[in-house]
Each structure stands twice: as structure tokens, then as C-alpha cells.
Write a protein that holds these residues in place. Sequence first.
Motif, mmCIF file in Angstrom:
data_model
loop_
_atom_site.group_PDB
_atom_site.id
_atom_site.type_symbol
_atom_site.label_atom_id
_atom_site.label_comp_id
_atom_site.label_asym_id
_atom_site.label_seq_id
_atom_site.Cartn_x
_atom_site.Cartn_y
_atom_site.Cartn_z
ATOM 1 N N GLU A 105 0.860 -1.210 0.063
ATOM 2 C CA GLU A 105 0.119 -0.058 -0.100
ATOM 3 C C GLU A 105 0.928 1.269 -0.022
ATOM 4 O O GLU A 105 2.326 1.127 0.210
ATOM 5 N N GLU A 106 0.139 2.268 -0.137
ATOM 6 C CA GLU A 106 0.950 3.847 -0.137
ATOM 7 C C GLU A 106 0.476 4.287 1.101
ATOM 8 O O GLU A 106 -0.741 4.485 1.446
ATOM 9 N N PRO A 107 1.317 5.078 1.886
ATOM 10 C CA PRO A 107 0.910 5.909 2.996
ATOM 11 C C PRO A 107 -0.141 6.643 2.905
ATOM 12 O O PRO A 107 0.002 7.569 2.047
ATOM 13 N N LEU A 108 -0.708 7.294 3.864
ATOM 14 C CA LEU A 108 -1.732 8.164 3.850
ATOM 15 C C LEU A 108 -0.950 9.651 4.408
ATOM 16 O O LEU A 108 -1.383 10.647 3.730
ATOM 17 N N TRP A 109 -0.384 9.505 5.436
ATOM 18 C CA TRP A 109 0.381 10.716 6.132
ATOM 19 C C TRP A 109 1.526 10.430 6.701
ATOM 20 O O TRP A 109 2.233 9.306 6.889
ATOM 21 N N VAL A 110 2.598 11.264 6.832
ATOM 22 C CA VAL A 110 3.576 11.370 7.686
ATOM 23 C C VAL A 110 3.920 12.403 8.825
ATOM 24 O O VAL A 110 3.570 13.593 8.365
ATOM 25 N N THR A 111 4.533 12.078 9.942
ATOM 26 C CA THR A 111 4.850 13.001 10.579
ATOM 27 C C THR A 111 6.497 12.700 10.779
ATOM 28 O O THR A 111 6.934 11.491 10.625
ATOM 29 N N ALA A 112 7.396 13.335 11.055
ATOM 30 C CA ALA A 112 8.831 13.089 11.578
ATOM 31 C C ALA A 112 9.536 14.183 12.339
ATOM 32 O O ALA A 112 9.143 15.416 12.529
ATOM 33 N N GLN A 113 10.594 13.863 12.508
ATOM 34 C CA GLN A 113 11.648 14.603 13.789
ATOM 35 C C GLN A 113 13.120 14.418 13.424
ATOM 36 O O GLN A 113 13.366 13.025 13.232
ATOM 37 N N PHE A 114 13.784 15.493 13.274
ATOM 38 C CA PHE A 114 15.244 15.340 13.088
ATOM 39 C C PHE A 114 15.739 14.982 14.508
ATOM 40 O O PHE A 114 15.410 15.614 15.621
#
Length: 374
Positions: free
Chosen positions: A238-247
Motif C-alpha cells: 500500500e501507499e502511506p496516507l500521511w507522515v510526521t517526522a523529527q530530526f
Amino acid sequence: MSENQSRRSFLQNLGVGLGTTAAAFAVPSVMAVPEAPAPKDDKKLGVALVGLGSYAKNQLAVALENAKNCYLAAIVTGSPTKADEWAKKYNLPKESIYNYQNFDEIAKNKSVDIVYVVLPNSMHPEYVIRAAKAGKHVMCEKPMANSVAECDAMIKACKDAGVQLGVGYRMHFEPFTQEVMRIGQKKEKGNVRFMQTNFGFTIGDPTQWRLKKAMAGGGPLMDVGIYCVQASRYVTGEEPLWVTAQFGPITDKERFKDVEESVSWQMEFPGGAMVNGFTSYKSNIEQLYVSADKGWLQLSPAYSYGPIKGRSNDGEMKLPVVHHQTVMMEAICKEMIETGKFPKHIDGDEGKRDMKILMAIYEAAQTGKRISLV
């Protein structure tokens, strides 16, 4: 120093340094190799390697030595020393040895069916497009480029030229990875609920191109984090719906003045799977863990040259250990010989899909926002 000056300096110096690419040079007029191209074997496809760095030398060249349906037909390098060494080792005629100025002459070489671009990320678009205009099918190392727009330009150039474009997703051809794909996509253990995917290592030479954003496009996310992004997609199908991220924190400000030292991200997939990803240039870590309704599975090592090892709630996975690049090249060339096309699952559109997610991870980490991918 401007980006153009930096790129020019890289081309002038790297041939004797990292050996990925270098400045244009004149092929020596006297070389201890045959004068005429070797006769083409119609049962094998000829491959030209563009850039003779460690990956080309230690992996792709080995694959082409061992593969049954393809062979090394030409090289493109900025280093006269490498040109001489490779010509002698692989019995290449001087007509099949190119530099970065006369590269376009490869259009006349009927022994070359596929051009494989193994250069720093920022150089992928130029040489993919030039190879397409030369009428050659093109394989390109990952990440495909440094932006979605560059991916679009590469895809268009190959389509306009009527040639195939593929990305070097070697894991798609590796037995343990294929089994993980099968189990996840067929829901053999029920719906996938959670994945933890990590890939990082301690980077060496502080002057290398991987630490220069203009050339690499970013840091570990572009280099090895892409494997983690790929894994989450090929396990679920599948393809992701959303992303959150942190350096992550910068512990070496001089070394990581241009690119991230580490980054973590989170994604949700339509089937309900949640993914935690992590990549770093200061942590030696490599793992894929998948939890599903009826069990779990794990690969560790999961992405490096191996040997890949796997186990699940059913016990140890006992599968063949292979040379990744050899099985990749054989599968790609087999399909090309039989159908005239590269495998669909490694095409330019696949590379572009990864690029969209990588760019969204950077945006999420920079802004602190959840970035939609639909």
C-alpha cells in the motif's frame, strides 16, 4: 564556493579519491586491449556502467561477471587509471571506454543495451536523460534523484525516447525480502498492524559527497532511509496516507553542517498499519520488524549486502543466500529479453513514489506538521 564550482571540483578530484566519478579525460591512445568491439551475443544484454566507484566495482561488476544473461559491455569514468585497469580486467576495447565529455558517443555502440548510472544522486538526472537520448535503456541507482521534479524529467525523457527506465531496487529480488513481501501482502499472518524499520551506520570520510546536500539531496534518509520507506510499502503493498517526522540532535556540528545526522518518522497505511522509521549516520542499526494479527516476522540484517537473516513466530526462515546484484540483473535482463521491458515494480514511477515520501518526511521534520500523502 557556488554549486557549479563545487560540482566541477568534485568531477576533477573524485576520480582518484572516492572513485565515483571525475573530470573528463582523453582515453590513452595506446592501451593493451583489443581494437574492435567484441561480437555481441544476442542471448546476453550488454551493460555500460557510468561511474566506477565502490558499488560499481564491488557489486555490479561482480554481478555482471556472474550473470548468465548480461555482461559488462562498456564503462564511463573520469579516471584514466580506472579506465586502464577495467579495460585490462574485462578485456574492453577502447571504443567501449567513455568519459563524461564523450559519453553521448555511446549511442553508436551497438554492444550496449543498458546504461547503469552509478553516480552521486545529483548527477542521476543528467546521465539518465543523456542515456535515454542516446537510445539506451537506463538503470539508475536509488534514490532516483534529489526531487520529484527531477524524477518527472527522467521519466519523460525515457518515455519520449522509447526506452525503459529502472531503479536499482535490489531488495525486490532477494529471497528473504520476497518472502516478507508475500507474507505481508497476502495477509498470511492477518493484517499488518505495526512495523519498526531502522537503517543507519557510522559514516566515515567527512569530505565525501554523501555529506554535501547539493550532491546527495540530504543525509542518511536519502542514502539508507529509503530502504526503510521501501520496506513499509512492499510489506503492506500500500501507499502511506500521511507522515510526521523529527530530526534527531546534531552531535557533530562540523560533519553535519549540511545534512541531517538522523531522522525518525511515522506513517499510517490504508489497511491500518502504523510504521515507525529511523535512519542515522551515527548509529549502527539495521532491522525490519513486522507485527500482524496472527504473528510477527523480523529481518536483521534486513537491507545490507547480507547475509540477510529472518525469523518469525513460526521459527527461523531458511531461504537461499544470494548475491543481490546478480539476481537483480539476471531478473531484469530476463524480463527485458522476453518482453522488451523492465519489471514494472522497479520502474521510474516506483522511484518517484519513494521520492515523494522522502520529501514529505523532510517537510514534516522541518515544519512539525503532519503531511498528507494523498
